[in-house]
Write a protein that holds these residues in place. Structure first.
Motif, short mmCIF file in Angstrom:
data_model
loop_
_atom_site.label_atom_id
_atom_site.label_comp_id
_atom_site.label_asym_id
_atom_site.label_seq_id
_atom_site.Cartn_x
_atom_site.Cartn_y
_atom_site.Cartn_z
N LEU A 51 0.83 -1.20 0.00
CA LEU A 51 0.00 0.00 0.00
C LEU A 51 0.87 1.25 0.00
CD1 LEU A 51 -2.44 -1.19 2.79
CD2 LEU A 51 -2.82 -1.31 0.33
N ARG A 52 0.44 2.25 -0.74
CA ARG A 52 1.11 3.56 -0.70
C ARG A 52 0.32 4.44 0.25
NH1 ARG A 52 0.64 5.73 -6.06
NH2 ARG A 52 -0.95 4.16 -6.37
N VAL A 53 1.02 5.00 1.23
CA VAL A 53 0.36 5.79 2.28
C VAL A 53 0.90 7.21 2.26
CG1 VAL A 53 -0.13 5.95 4.74
CG2 VAL A 53 0.13 3.69 3.67
N ILE A 54 -0.01 8.18 2.25
CA ILE A 54 0.37 9.59 2.33
C ILE A 54 -0.41 10.19 3.49
CG2 ILE A 54 0.40 11.83 1.17
CD1 ILE A 54 0.47 10.25 -1.48
N GLY A 55 0.31 10.75 4.43
CA GLY A 55 -0.32 11.35 5.60
C GLY A 55 -0.19 12.86 5.59
N HIS A 56 -1.30 13.53 5.70
CA HIS A 56 -1.34 14.99 5.84
C HIS A 56 -1.80 15.30 7.26
CE1 HIS A 56 -0.75 15.89 1.58
NE2 HIS A 56 -1.46 14.81 1.35
N ARG A 57 -1.87 16.55 7.60
CA ARG A 57 -2.24 16.96 8.97
C ARG A 57 -3.57 16.37 9.43
NH1 ARG A 57 0.10 21.11 11.60
NH2 ARG A 57 1.78 22.18 10.58
N LYS A 58 -4.57 16.36 8.58
CA LYS A 58 -5.90 15.89 9.00
C LYS A 58 -6.48 14.84 8.06
CE LYS A 58 -8.44 18.26 11.56
NZ LYS A 58 -9.47 19.11 12.13
N GLU A 59 -5.60 14.18 7.31
CA GLU A 59 -6.09 13.19 6.35
C GLU A 59 -4.99 12.19 6.02
OE1 GLU A 59 -8.55 14.49 2.87
OE2 GLU A 59 -6.74 13.88 1.80
N ILE A 60 -5.37 10.93 5.89
CA ILE A 60 -4.45 9.89 5.46
C ILE A 60 -5.05 9.24 4.23
CG2 ILE A 60 -3.35 7.69 6.05
CD1 ILE A 60 -3.51 8.60 9.00
N THR A 61 -4.24 9.12 3.18
CA THR A 61 -4.69 8.47 1.95
C THR A 61 -3.93 7.15 1.80
OG1 THR A 61 -5.11 10.60 0.91
CG2 THR A 61 -4.92 8.70 -0.55
N VAL A 62 -4.67 6.09 1.54
CA VAL A 62 -4.09 4.78 1.33
C VAL A 62 -4.42 4.38 -0.11
CG1 VAL A 62 -3.99 2.38 2.08
CG2 VAL A 62 -4.46 4.18 3.75
N ALA A 63 -3.39 4.32 -0.95
CA ALA A 63 -3.59 3.96 -2.36
C ALA A 63 -3.39 2.45 -2.51
CB ALA A 63 -2.62 4.71 -3.24
N ASP A 64 -4.05 1.89 -3.48
CA ASP A 64 -4.00 0.46 -3.79
C ASP A 64 -4.65 -0.38 -2.71
OD1 ASP A 64 -2.55 1.13 -6.11
OD2 ASP A 64 -0.65 0.94 -5.07
N ALA A 65 -5.58 0.22 -1.98
CA ALA A 65 -6.30 -0.50 -0.93
C ALA A 65 -7.29 -1.48 -1.55
CB ALA A 65 -7.03 0.49 -0.03
N GLU A 66 -7.48 -2.58 -0.88
CA GLU A 66 -8.43 -3.58 -1.36
C GLU A 66 -9.75 -3.50 -0.62
OE1 GLU A 66 -6.76 -7.46 -1.54
OE2 GLU A 66 -5.00 -6.77 -2.65
N GLY A 67 -9.94 -2.42 0.11
CA GLY A 67 -11.19 -2.24 0.85
C GLY A 67 -10.92 -1.60 2.19
N GLU A 68 -11.97 -1.51 2.97
CA GLU A 68 -11.88 -0.86 4.28
C GLU A 68 -10.88 -1.56 5.21
OE1 GLU A 68 -14.84 0.03 8.01
OE2 GLU A 68 -15.70 0.05 5.99
N SER A 69 -10.75 -2.86 5.07
CA SER A 69 -9.83 -3.59 5.94
C SER A 69 -8.38 -3.14 5.75
CB SER A 69 -9.95 -5.10 5.74
OG SER A 69 -9.59 -5.44 4.42
N SER A 70 -8.01 -2.78 4.52
CA SER A 70 -6.65 -2.28 4.25
C SER A 70 -6.42 -0.96 4.98
CB SER A 70 -6.43 -2.07 2.76
OG SER A 70 -6.49 -3.28 2.06
N ALA A 71 -7.41 -0.08 4.93
CA ALA A 71 -7.29 1.21 5.61
C ALA A 71 -7.19 1.01 7.12
CB ALA A 71 -8.47 2.10 5.27
N ARG A 72 -8.00 0.11 7.66
CA ARG A 72 -7.95 -0.17 9.10
C ARG A 72 -6.60 -0.76 9.50
NH1 ARG A 72 -12.65 0.41 11.75
NH2 ARG A 72 -14.56 0.52 10.51
N GLU A 73 -6.02 -1.58 8.64
CA GLU A 73 -4.72 -2.16 8.92
C GLU A 73 -3.64 -1.08 9.00
OE1 GLU A 73 -1.77 -5.59 7.12
OE2 GLU A 73 -3.80 -5.43 6.33
N VAL A 74 -3.70 -0.09 8.10
CA VAL A 74 -2.73 1.01 8.12
C VAL A 74 -2.89 1.82 9.41
CG1 VAL A 74 -2.09 3.20 7.02
CG2 VAL A 74 -2.45 1.16 5.63
N ILE A 75 -4.12 2.11 9.80
CA ILE A 75 -4.36 2.86 11.04
C ILE A 75 -3.80 2.10 12.24
CG2 ILE A 75 -6.14 3.74 12.61
CD1 ILE A 75 -5.67 5.45 10.09
N SER A 76 -4.00 0.80 12.29
CA SER A 76 -3.45 -0.01 13.38
C SER A 76 -1.93 0.04 13.38
CB SER A 76 -3.91 -1.46 13.26
OG SER A 76 -5.28 -1.56 13.51
#
Length: 77
Positions: free
Chosen positions: A42-67
């Motif tokens: 996954l490609r992750v870009i974090g800004h002050r109030k937003e995180i973008t996860v590229a190439d995610a396969e769904g919500e579970s990918s985003a939750r995994e990055v947050i964890s």
């Protein structure tokens, strides 16, 4: 594959230098406080109030990055 955009309630700008120090291969831009790194495939870009996860396969990918980010901050020096 899709892109997940995670809106944050709080500004994480002060945490970015710590993330940059503790995530291998993390790039940190001090002018426009942001971090960019790869987590697994996954490609992750974090800004002050937003995180973008590229190439995610769904919500579970985003939750995994947050964890991963929470664990990284908890273990940070």
């Amino acid at each position: 594959m899709t892109r997940a955009v995670i809106k944050l309630k709080h500004d994480i700008g002060d945490l970015m230098p710590m993330l940059a120090r503790n995530i291998e291969g993390c790039a940190y831009n001090t002018v426009e406080p942001m971090v960019a790194f790869r987590y697994k495939n996954l490609r992750v870009i974090g800004h002050r109030k937003e995180i973008t996860v590229a190439d995610a396969e769904g919500e579970s990918s985003a939750r995994e990055v947050i964890s991963f980010l929470k664990d990284t901050l908890a273990d940070a020096d």
